[in-house]
Design a protein around this motif. Structure first.
Motif, PDB file in Angstrom:
ATOM      1  N   GLN A 133      48.158  37.976 -57.335  1.00 16.62           N
ATOM      2  CA  GLN A 133      47.462  38.116 -56.049  1.00 16.62           C
ATOM      3  C   GLN A 133      46.298  37.125 -55.944  1.00 16.62           C
ATOM      4  N   ALA A 134      45.555  36.945 -57.047  1.00 13.74           N
ATOM      5  CA  ALA A 134      44.436  35.990 -57.044  1.00 13.74           C
ATOM      6  C   ALA A 134      44.961  34.567 -56.887  1.00 13.74           C
ATOM      7  N   LYS A 135      46.064  34.243 -57.549  1.00  8.93           N
ATOM      8  CA  LYS A 135      46.652  32.911 -57.426  1.00  8.93           C
ATOM      9  C   LYS A 135      46.997  32.622 -55.972  1.00  8.93           C
ATOM     10  N   ASN A 136      47.647  33.582 -55.313  1.00 10.25           N
ATOM     11  CA  ASN A 136      48.022  33.396 -53.911  1.00 10.25           C
ATOM     12  C   ASN A 136      46.795  33.210 -53.025  1.00 10.25           C
ATOM     13  N   TYR A 137      45.743  33.995 -53.270  1.00 12.52           N
ATOM     14  CA  TYR A 137      44.513  33.894 -52.484  1.00 12.52           C
ATOM     15  C   TYR A 137      43.828  32.540 -52.710  1.00 12.52           C
ATOM     16  N   ILE A 138      43.747  32.115 -53.957  1.00 15.84           N
ATOM     17  CA  ILE A 138      43.133  30.820 -54.278  1.00 15.84           C
ATOM     18  C   ILE A 138      43.922  29.692 -53.628  1.00 15.84           C
ATOM     19  N   ASP A 139      45.241  29.749 -53.695  1.00 15.35           N
ATOM     20  CA  ASP A 139      46.079  28.724 -53.054  1.00 15.35           C
ATOM     21  C   ASP A 139      45.811  28.664 -51.554  1.00 15.35           C
ATOM     22  N   GLN A 140      45.697  29.826 -50.900  1.00 21.29           N
ATOM     23  CA  GLN A 140      45.408  29.874 -49.464  1.00 21.29           C
ATOM     24  C   GLN A 140      44.038  29.275 -49.162  1.00 21.29           C
ATOM     25  N   LEU A 141      43.029  29.600 -49.974  1.00 17.39           N
ATOM     26  CA  LEU A 141      41.687  29.052 -49.772  1.00 17.39           C
ATOM     27  C   LEU A 141      41.669  27.536 -49.936  1.00 17.39           C
ATOM     28  N   MET A 142      42.377  27.048 -50.936  1.00 17.46           N
ATOM     29  CA  MET A 142      42.423  25.598 -51.187  1.00 17.46           C
ATOM     30  C   MET A 142      42.968  24.868 -49.957  1.00 17.46           C
ATOM     31  N   VAL A 143      43.992  25.425 -49.352  1.00 11.97           N
ATOM     32  CA  VAL A 143      44.596  24.807 -48.172  1.00 11.97           C
ATOM     33  C   VAL A 143      43.684  24.959 -46.960  1.00 11.97           C
ATOM     34  N   VAL A 188      38.818  25.803 -59.992  1.00 13.54           N
ATOM     35  CA  VAL A 188      37.923  26.950 -59.840  1.00 13.54           C
ATOM     36  C   VAL A 188      36.952  26.935 -61.017  1.00 13.54           C
ATOM     37  N   ARG A 189      35.662  26.855 -60.716  1.00  8.44           N
ATOM     38  CA  ARG A 189      34.634  26.938 -61.751  1.00  8.44           C
ATOM     39  C   ARG A 189      34.058  28.350 -61.735  1.00  8.44           C
ATOM     40  N   VAL A 190      34.073  29.001 -62.897  1.00  5.58           N
ATOM     41  CA  VAL A 190      33.486  30.324 -63.019  1.00  5.58           C
ATOM     42  C   VAL A 190      32.375  30.269 -64.060  1.00  5.58           C
ATOM     43  N   GLY A 191      31.389  31.136 -63.888  1.00  7.81           N
ATOM     44  CA  GLY A 191      30.272  31.159 -64.804  1.00  7.81           C
ATOM     45  C   GLY A 191      29.490  32.451 -64.688  1.00  7.81           C
ATOM     46  N   VAL A 192      28.433  32.512 -65.481  1.00  7.90           N
ATOM     47  CA  VAL A 192      27.555  33.672 -65.528  1.00  7.90           C
ATOM     48  C   VAL A 192      26.120  33.172 -65.515  1.00  7.90           C
ATOM     49  N   LYS A 193      25.253  33.869 -64.790  1.00  4.02           N
ATOM     50  CA  LYS A 193      23.818  33.575 -64.836  1.00  4.02           C
ATOM     51  C   LYS A 193      23.058  34.891 -64.835  1.00  4.02           C
ATOM     52  N   GLY A 194      21.820  34.848 -65.262  1.00  4.52           N
ATOM     53  CA  GLY A 194      20.982  36.043 -65.249  1.00  4.52           C
ATOM     54  C   GLY A 194      20.700  36.457 -63.821  1.00  4.52           C
ATOM     55  N   GLY A 195      20.715  37.761 -63.563  1.00  8.93           N
ATOM     56  CA  GLY A 195      20.421  38.260 -62.228  1.00  8.93           C
ATOM     57  C   GLY A 195      21.302  39.429 -61.863  1.00  8.93           C
ATOM     58  N   ASP A 242      46.331  29.000 -65.654  1.00  9.41           N
ATOM     59  CA  ASP A 242      47.217  30.149 -65.612  1.00  9.41           C
ATOM     60  C   ASP A 242      47.868  30.198 -64.237  1.00  9.41           C
ATOM     61  N   LYS A 243      49.171  30.310 -64.219  1.00 10.29           N
ATOM     62  CA  LYS A 243      49.944  30.382 -62.963  1.00 10.29           C
ATOM     63  C   LYS A 243      49.652  29.191 -62.045  1.00 10.29           C
ATOM     64  N   GLY A 244      49.366  28.039 -62.652  1.00 11.37           N
ATOM     65  CA  GLY A 244      49.106  26.837 -61.873  1.00 11.37           C
ATOM     66  C   GLY A 244      47.686  26.706 -61.352  1.00 11.37           C
ATOM     67  N   VAL A 245      46.806  27.655 -61.686  1.00  9.42           N
ATOM     68  CA  VAL A 245      45.406  27.601 -61.256  1.00  9.42           C
ATOM     69  C   VAL A 245      44.577  27.098 -62.433  1.00  9.42           C
ATOM     70  N   LYS A 246      43.849  26.006 -62.213  1.00  6.89           N
ATOM     71  CA  LYS A 246      42.968  25.451 -63.239  1.00  6.89           C
ATOM     72  C   LYS A 246      41.604  26.115 -63.121  1.00  6.89           C
ATOM     73  N   ILE A 247      41.142  26.680 -64.231  1.00  9.55           N
ATOM     74  CA  ILE A 247      39.859  27.374 -64.291  1.00  9.55           C
ATOM     75  C   ILE A 247      38.992  26.665 -65.319  1.00  9.55           C
ATOM     76  N   VAL A 248      37.761  26.351 -64.926  1.00  7.05           N
ATOM     77  CA  VAL A 248      36.825  25.668 -65.810  1.00  7.05           C
ATOM     78  C   VAL A 248      35.587  26.543 -65.969  1.00  7.05           C
ATOM     79  N   VAL A 249      35.123  26.670 -67.213  1.00  8.67           N
ATOM     80  CA  VAL A 249      33.958  27.508 -67.505  1.00  8.67           C
ATOM     81  C   VAL A 249      33.097  26.806 -68.551  1.00  8.67           C
ATOM     82  N   ASP A 250      31.770  26.891 -68.395  1.00  9.80           N
ATOM     83  CA  ASP A 250      30.882  26.301 -69.400  1.00  9.80           C
ATOM     84  C   ASP A 250      30.919  27.165 -70.655  1.00  9.80           C
ATOM     85  N   THR A 251      30.587  26.562 -71.790  1.00 12.26           N
ATOM     86  CA  THR A 251      30.696  27.235 -73.086  1.00 12.26           C
ATOM     87  C   THR A 251      29.858  28.500 -73.156  1.00 12.26           C
ATOM     88  N   LYS A 252      28.633  28.465 -72.633  1.00 15.40           N
ATOM     89  CA  LYS A 252      27.755  29.643 -72.696  1.00 15.40           C
ATOM     90  C   LYS A 252      28.350  30.812 -71.908  1.00 15.40           C
TER      91      LYS A 252
END
Length: 108
Positions: free
Chosen positions: A7-17, A27-34, A58-68
């Protein structure tokens, strides 16, 4: 590793278009204080990879995350919800000991 539900793959594909993102956008994902639980999720489309980024696909979606951030997100699944409380991408994070009711922040 970070995974993506169908479901997330389909939603991300729709957003990209619909947002006209160029080829090579990921898709860049991360965490910050707050947030009300202490740590807050971040997510955006990006095209610039940094030297210490970790890359998952995963499922054709590239996800990038910083090491921390990966320390807090390892094993997380990006999912999509379309419920009455709002719709959008959500984090199913096995490392979170508690989350806020909106699902945008967590504690470990």
């Amino acid at each position: 590793m970070i995974t993506v539900s169908e479901q997330a793959k389909n939603y991300i594909d729709q957003l990209m278009v619909s947002e006209n993102h160029a080829a090579g956008t990921f898709v860049r994902v991360g965490v910050k204080g707050g947030g009300c639980s202490g740590l807050e999720y971040q997510m955006k489309f990006d095209t610039e990879q940094k030297p210490h980024d970790q890359v998952f696909e995963d499922k054709g979606v590239k996800i990038v995350v910083d090491t921390k951030s990966l320390l807090y997100l390892y094993g997380t699944e990006l999912d999509y919800t379309g419920g009455l409380n709002g719709k959008g991408l959500t984090f199913n994070n096995p490392n979170a000991s508690r989350t806020c009711s909106c699902g945008e922040s967590f504690a470990v």
